[in-house]
Design a protein around this motif. Sequence first.
Motif, PDB file in Angstrom:
ATOM      1  N   ALA A   1      -7.419   8.700 -38.720  1.00 20.68           N
ATOM      2  CA  ALA A   1      -6.519   7.688 -38.168  1.00 20.68           C
ATOM      3  C   ALA A   1      -6.110   6.645 -39.202  1.00 20.68           C
ATOM      4  CB  ALA A   1      -7.172   7.013 -36.966  1.00 20.68           C
ATOM      5  N   HIS A   2      -6.979   6.331 -40.150  1.00 23.16           N
ATOM      6  CA  HIS A   2      -6.683   5.299 -41.143  1.00 23.16           C
ATOM      7  C   HIS A   2      -5.919   5.820 -42.361  1.00 23.16           C
ATOM      8  CE1 HIS A   2     -10.421   7.188 -42.425  1.00 23.16           C
ATOM      9  NE2 HIS A   2     -10.071   6.863 -43.646  1.00 23.16           N
ATOM     10  N   ALA A   3      -5.717   7.144 -42.464  1.00 25.73           N
ATOM     11  CA  ALA A   3      -5.048   7.723 -43.625  1.00 25.73           C
ATOM     12  C   ALA A   3      -3.541   7.529 -43.538  1.00 25.73           C
ATOM     13  CB  ALA A   3      -5.361   9.215 -43.715  1.00 25.73           C
ATOM     14  N   ALA A   4      -2.934   7.370 -44.690  1.00 25.57           N
ATOM     15  CA  ALA A   4      -1.472   7.259 -44.741  1.00 25.57           C
ATOM     16  C   ALA A   4      -0.872   8.623 -44.429  1.00 25.57           C
ATOM     17  CB  ALA A   4      -1.036   6.811 -46.137  1.00 25.57           C
ATOM     18  N   ALA A   5       0.274   8.618 -43.784  1.00 23.40           N
ATOM     19  CA  ALA A   5       0.949   9.875 -43.455  1.00 23.40           C
ATOM     20  C   ALA A   5       1.346  10.575 -44.754  1.00 23.40           C
ATOM     21  CB  ALA A   5       2.166   9.610 -42.586  1.00 23.40           C
ATOM     22  N   ASN A   6       0.849  11.756 -44.956  1.00 18.19           N
ATOM     23  CA  ASN A   6       1.163  12.518 -46.167  1.00 18.19           C
ATOM     24  C   ASN A   6       1.678  13.912 -45.809  1.00 18.19           C
ATOM     25  OD1 ASN A   6      -1.185  13.579 -45.188  1.00 18.19           O
ATOM     26  ND2 ASN A   6      -2.270  13.582 -47.136  1.00 18.19           N
ATOM     27  N   HIS A   7       2.302  13.990 -44.662  1.00 22.53           N
ATOM     28  CA  HIS A   7       2.827  15.262 -44.211  1.00 22.53           C
ATOM     29  C   HIS A   7       4.103  15.012 -43.426  1.00 22.53           C
ATOM     30  CE1 HIS A   7       1.603  14.606 -39.998  1.00 22.53           C
ATOM     31  NE2 HIS A   7       0.608  13.940 -40.567  1.00 22.53           N
ATOM     32  N   ARG A   8       4.864  16.099 -43.252  1.00 16.57           N
ATOM     33  CA  ARG A   8       6.087  16.023 -42.452  1.00 16.57           C
ATOM     34  C   ARG A   8       6.139  17.257 -41.575  1.00 16.57           C
ATOM     35  NH1 ARG A   8      11.242  18.213 -42.859  1.00 16.57           N
ATOM     36  NH2 ARG A   8      10.835  19.173 -44.874  1.00 16.57           N
ATOM     37  N   ARG A   9       6.402  17.058 -40.284  1.00 13.82           N
ATOM     38  CA  ARG A   9       6.537  18.197 -39.373  1.00 13.82           C
ATOM     39  C   ARG A   9       7.848  18.906 -39.675  1.00 13.82           C
ATOM     40  NH1 ARG A   9       5.164  18.802 -33.054  1.00 13.82           N
ATOM     41  NH2 ARG A   9       5.976  20.912 -32.844  1.00 13.82           N
ATOM     42  N   LEU A  10       7.761  20.230 -39.786  1.00 13.45           N
ATOM     43  CA  LEU A  10       8.931  21.038 -40.080  1.00 13.45           C
ATOM     44  C   LEU A  10       9.527  21.611 -38.803  1.00 13.45           C
ATOM     45  CD1 LEU A  10       7.578  23.039 -43.159  1.00 13.45           C
ATOM     46  CD2 LEU A  10       8.960  20.962 -43.167  1.00 13.45           C
ATOM     47  N   ASP A  11      10.817  21.835 -38.843  1.00 17.06           N
ATOM     48  CA  ASP A  11      11.526  22.458 -37.732  1.00 17.06           C
ATOM     49  C   ASP A  11      12.032  23.817 -38.201  1.00 17.06           C
ATOM     50  OD1 ASP A  11      13.217  23.326 -35.741  1.00 17.06           O
ATOM     51  OD2 ASP A  11      14.551  21.585 -35.821  1.00 17.06           O
ATOM     52  N   PRO A  12      11.365  24.930 -37.790  1.00 18.32           N
ATOM     53  CA  PRO A  12      11.802  26.252 -38.246  1.00 18.32           C
ATOM     54  C   PRO A  12      13.243  26.585 -37.867  1.00 18.32           C
ATOM     55  CG  PRO A  12       9.658  26.394 -37.209  1.00 18.32           C
ATOM     56  CD  PRO A  12      10.187  24.999 -36.958  1.00 18.32           C
ATOM     57  N   GLY A  13      13.799  25.875 -36.893  1.00 15.72           N
ATOM     58  CA  GLY A  13      15.193  26.085 -36.516  1.00 15.72           C
ATOM     59  C   GLY A  13      16.173  25.422 -37.468  1.00 15.72           C
ATOM     60  N   HIS A  14      15.697  24.531 -38.319  1.00 14.21           N
ATOM     61  CA  HIS A  14      16.527  23.851 -39.318  1.00 14.21           C
ATOM     62  C   HIS A  14      16.528  24.689 -40.590  1.00 14.21           C
ATOM     63  CE1 HIS A  14      17.407  20.777 -42.410  1.00 14.21           C
ATOM     64  NE2 HIS A  14      18.241  20.341 -41.484  1.00 14.21           N
ATOM     65  N   ALA A  15      17.697  24.989 -41.128  1.00 13.65           N
ATOM     66  CA  ALA A  15      17.822  25.928 -42.249  1.00 13.65           C
ATOM     67  C   ALA A  15      16.954  25.538 -43.452  1.00 13.65           C
ATOM     68  CB  ALA A  15      19.287  26.051 -42.672  1.00 13.65           C
ATOM     69  N   ALA A  16      16.966  24.271 -43.849  1.00 10.63           N
ATOM     70  CA  ALA A  16      16.186  23.856 -45.029  1.00 10.63           C
ATOM     71  C   ALA A  16      14.688  23.993 -44.772  1.00 10.63           C
ATOM     72  CB  ALA A  16      16.536  22.421 -45.422  1.00 10.63           C
TER      73      ALA A  16
END
Length: 182
Positions: free
Chosen positions: A112-127
């Motif tokens: 909970a105390h860690a900085a966000a170091n990830h991003r959720r991906l959307d497989p429907g988005h081409a990139a």
Amino acid sequence: VDLAPLARAGGDPGLVMLSWWRGDTLVAAASLVPQNLRLAGRDWPGISLQWVTVRPSWRGQGLFRDLMERAIGEAEAQGALLTLTTEPPDLYRRFGFHPVAETAFLGPLAPAHAAANHRRLDPGHAADAELLVDLARRRVPVSDLAAETSHPAHLLLKAHDDPEIAFHHLPGLDAVVAIEDE
């Protein structure tokens, strides 16, 4: 069947369909997908039996047995290990399948105390789909004991079929983690 995730992953990974038709009606079918396996430190050819289905009105006529025997024969002809992931494993025991315990890692994505170091991906988005395919193609097995190292389409198709699976990109590790929400 929506094959867009398969197309985004680079096309057909060698899907084989076994089927029974009566006129224009598909009454029974099974799908086989080649897979690469890492077992006990060695690479092995495999075939994943994705599903076997028979229309209710056609059950009891030996179509399920025929499809299973054809799937097993296909794997034997290729010298491949036939695998199956299913909820009712007892249905397949008579064909020589045995349950294998899976290992799952459970817990929060980050403390909970860690900085966000990830991003959720959307497989429907081409990139995002392109990033997933690139990372899947470059991946190494998570285990030398037992792991699948197959075509990246398997990963995208599984996530497409299961909305509980979320992909998170960890740019610092150049990795993606698949998380299944419970």
